[in-house]
Design a protein around this motif. Structure first.
Motif, mmCIF file in Angstrom:
data_model
loop_
_atom_site.group_PDB
_atom_site.id
_atom_site.type_symbol
_atom_site.label_atom_id
_atom_site.label_comp_id
_atom_site.label_asym_id
_atom_site.label_seq_id
_atom_site.Cartn_x
_atom_site.Cartn_y
_atom_site.Cartn_z
ATOM 1 N N THR A 74 -1.646 -11.998 31.737
ATOM 2 C CA THR A 74 -0.924 -12.868 32.666
ATOM 3 C C THR A 74 -0.927 -14.327 32.214
ATOM 4 O O THR A 74 0.065 -15.042 32.413
ATOM 5 C CB THR A 74 -1.519 -12.768 34.079
ATOM 6 N N ASP A 75 -2.021 -14.790 31.614
ATOM 7 C CA ASP A 75 -2.048 -16.184 31.167
ATOM 8 C C ASP A 75 -1.154 -16.397 29.954
ATOM 9 O O ASP A 75 -0.638 -17.496 29.739
ATOM 10 C CB ASP A 75 -3.473 -16.677 30.900
ATOM 11 N N ALA A 76 -0.947 -15.355 29.164
ATOM 12 C CA ALA A 76 -0.004 -15.457 28.049
ATOM 13 C C ALA A 76 1.432 -15.485 28.571
ATOM 14 O O ALA A 76 2.266 -16.286 28.122
ATOM 15 C CB ALA A 76 -0.197 -14.299 27.083
ATOM 16 N N PHE A 77 1.743 -14.632 29.534
ATOM 17 C CA PHE A 77 3.089 -14.611 30.091
ATOM 18 C C PHE A 77 3.408 -15.912 30.836
ATOM 19 O O PHE A 77 4.575 -16.307 30.930
ATOM 20 C CB PHE A 77 3.273 -13.410 31.013
ATOM 21 N N VAL A 200 1.825 -9.117 25.291
ATOM 22 C CA VAL A 200 2.086 -10.549 25.394
ATOM 23 C C VAL A 200 3.550 -10.794 25.016
ATOM 24 O O VAL A 200 4.164 -9.969 24.339
ATOM 25 C CB VAL A 200 1.177 -11.373 24.452
ATOM 26 N N PRO A 201 4.132 -11.925 25.432
ATOM 27 C CA PRO A 201 5.460 -12.266 24.926
ATOM 28 C C PRO A 201 5.353 -12.630 23.442
ATOM 29 O O PRO A 201 4.392 -13.274 23.035
ATOM 30 C CB PRO A 201 5.878 -13.486 25.754
ATOM 31 N N SER A 202 6.316 -12.217 22.634
ATOM 32 C CA SER A 202 6.284 -12.606 21.220
ATOM 33 C C SER A 202 6.445 -14.111 21.062
ATOM 34 O O SER A 202 5.798 -14.739 20.219
ATOM 35 C CB SER A 202 7.391 -11.896 20.438
ATOM 36 N N THR A 203 7.325 -14.694 21.866
ATOM 37 C CA THR A 203 7.569 -16.142 21.862
ATOM 38 C C THR A 203 7.848 -16.579 23.301
ATOM 39 O O THR A 203 8.051 -15.738 24.175
ATOM 40 C CB THR A 203 8.777 -16.518 20.976
ATOM 41 N N PRO A 204 7.908 -17.881 23.559
ATOM 42 C CA PRO A 204 8.173 -18.335 24.933
ATOM 43 C C PRO A 204 9.578 -18.021 25.426
ATOM 44 O O PRO A 204 9.835 -18.073 26.629
ATOM 45 C CB PRO A 204 7.962 -19.850 24.852
ATOM 46 N N GLY A 205 10.488 -17.733 24.526
ATOM 47 C CA GLY A 205 11.867 -17.473 24.917
ATOM 48 C C GLY A 205 12.725 -17.231 23.699
ATOM 49 O O GLY A 205 12.215 -17.116 22.574
ATOM 50 N N THR A 228 0.793 -17.149 19.555
ATOM 51 C CA THR A 228 0.448 -16.518 18.283
ATOM 52 C C THR A 228 -1.034 -16.678 17.938
ATOM 53 O O THR A 228 -1.577 -15.912 17.136
ATOM 54 C CB THR A 228 1.291 -17.092 17.129
ATOM 55 N N SER A 229 -1.688 -17.677 18.554
ATOM 56 C CA SER A 229 -3.102 -17.903 18.237
ATOM 57 C C SER A 229 -4.006 -16.798 18.780
ATOM 58 O O SER A 229 -5.128 -16.623 18.301
ATOM 59 C CB SER A 229 -3.556 -19.258 18.795
ATOM 60 N N ILE A 230 -3.524 -16.040 19.760
ATOM 61 C CA ILE A 230 -4.379 -15.032 20.404
ATOM 62 C C ILE A 230 -4.832 -13.983 19.388
ATOM 63 O O ILE A 230 -6.030 -13.798 19.152
ATOM 64 C CB ILE A 230 -3.644 -14.374 21.588
ATOM 65 N N LEU A 253 8.685 -8.496 22.671
ATOM 66 C CA LEU A 253 7.410 -8.149 23.290
ATOM 67 C C LEU A 253 6.397 -7.899 22.195
ATOM 68 O O LEU A 253 6.694 -7.220 21.196
ATOM 69 C CB LEU A 253 7.561 -6.892 24.147
ATOM 70 N N GLY A 254 5.196 -8.453 22.353
ATOM 71 C CA GLY A 254 4.126 -8.249 21.389
ATOM 72 C C GLY A 254 3.074 -7.299 21.945
ATOM 73 O O GLY A 254 2.738 -7.364 23.128
ATOM 74 N N VAL A 255 2.566 -6.413 21.086
ATOM 75 C CA VAL A 255 1.515 -5.472 21.462
ATOM 76 C C VAL A 255 0.348 -5.678 20.501
ATOM 77 O O VAL A 255 0.460 -5.389 19.305
ATOM 78 C CB VAL A 255 1.998 -4.007 21.393
#
Length: 286
Positions: A74-77, A200-205, A228-230, A253-255
């Protein structure tokens, strides 16, 4: 040359291709920031992505537990544009497709990547700070001598970042490295037991337009680097694919998988591609 984790992820999101950043040897590549440089490959479908992985990946990544639990960061989204979050959630929660996905891997569980109240690692903004210090230190170690001798004419912002890199102290680097170790421990715990993945989202938009004002570009870049730092700080594999679209542009979408879960991420990608509605142009003529 080697490429930093984040750059590869941004390419896949904006280009509407599938991609894995994983445990492939970087021997023979030209380094940028060695502990963050990674090998990634891009394909137009998951089947080819998985096939390439069987060739490139270390055999040690085989035999991991299959995906059986999925977490939503949720904090990534919260770092993504609201319209982007809505598009991704709509793609993930599509009626029958969502039910089938839950049947395959259970119901999603919302989590925070950076737990509140842990001063050792802080929030995702502090993760970004650690990433920027460590990456800049490594970039300067690799290329600082050349920059000082050649005095290249860098584009906007790049000269400032090299200047910042040249001023990082050994003490700052050591402090950031300690934060990184704590983050790695946190991510290993979050992705337990075996077979757990984090969305996580791959990018903010979508990719910014050419005429986007510089202050908006800077804001987008900082949020993108935070995302990307995660996986980058923790050294974990990440699968990225275009799930939805916004104004005709792909949204990724990132997995993120646990350490050594590279091949199982690819197999999970095949499941996702079969179940979920994907970005419409992914199978169109090139």
């Amino acid at each position: 040359p080697g490429a930093p984790f984040g750059c590869l992820r941004h390419i896949v999101d904006f280009a509407a291709s599938d991609q894995l950043m994983a445990g492939v040897s970087m021997e023979g590549s030209r380094p940028l920031a060695p502990s963050f440089d990674t090998c990634g490959w891009f394909t137009r479908d998951m089947a080819l992505l998985e096939r390439v992985g069987r060739v490139l990946l270390d055999s040690n990544t085989a035999g991991a537990a299959p995906v059986q639990k999925w977490l939503v960061a949720t904090d990534a989204f919260a770092l993504a544009d609201k319209s982007t979050v809505s598009a991704i959630y709509a793609g993930m929660s599509d009626g029958a497709a969502f039910a089938e996905l839950c049947q395959a891997v259970g119901k999603p569980i919302e989590v925070k990547v950076a737990p509140e109240g842990d001063p050792a690692i802080g929030d995702l903004n502090e993760w970004l700070t650690a990433f920027r210090v460590l990456q800049a230190w490594e970039v300067w170690e690799c290329h600082g001598e050349w920059v000082q001798k050649a005095k290249p004419n860098f584009g906007p912002g790049i000269n400032d970042r090299f200047q910042m890199a040249s001023e990082i102290t050994a003490e700052q680097r050591a402090a950031a490295a300690d934060v990184r170790r704590q983050i790695s421990t946190q991510m290993d715990a979050l992705l337990a037991p075996a077979g757990t993945v984090l969305l996580v989202p791959s990018t903010p938009g979508p990719g910014p337009m050419l005429d986007t004002p510089q202050d908006e570009l800077n804001d987008f870049r900082m949020r993108a680097l935070t995302l990307t730092s995660i996986a980058g700080l923790a050294g974990l594999p990440q699968l990225n694919f275009p799930l939805a679209s916004e104004d005709g542009a792909p949204i990724g979408l990132g997995v993120i998988g646990a350490r050594g879960m590279d091949e199982e991420l690819l197999k999970f990608g095949l499941v996702l591609e079969k179940i979920l509605p994907m970005y419409p142009s992914r199978n169109s003529k090139a």
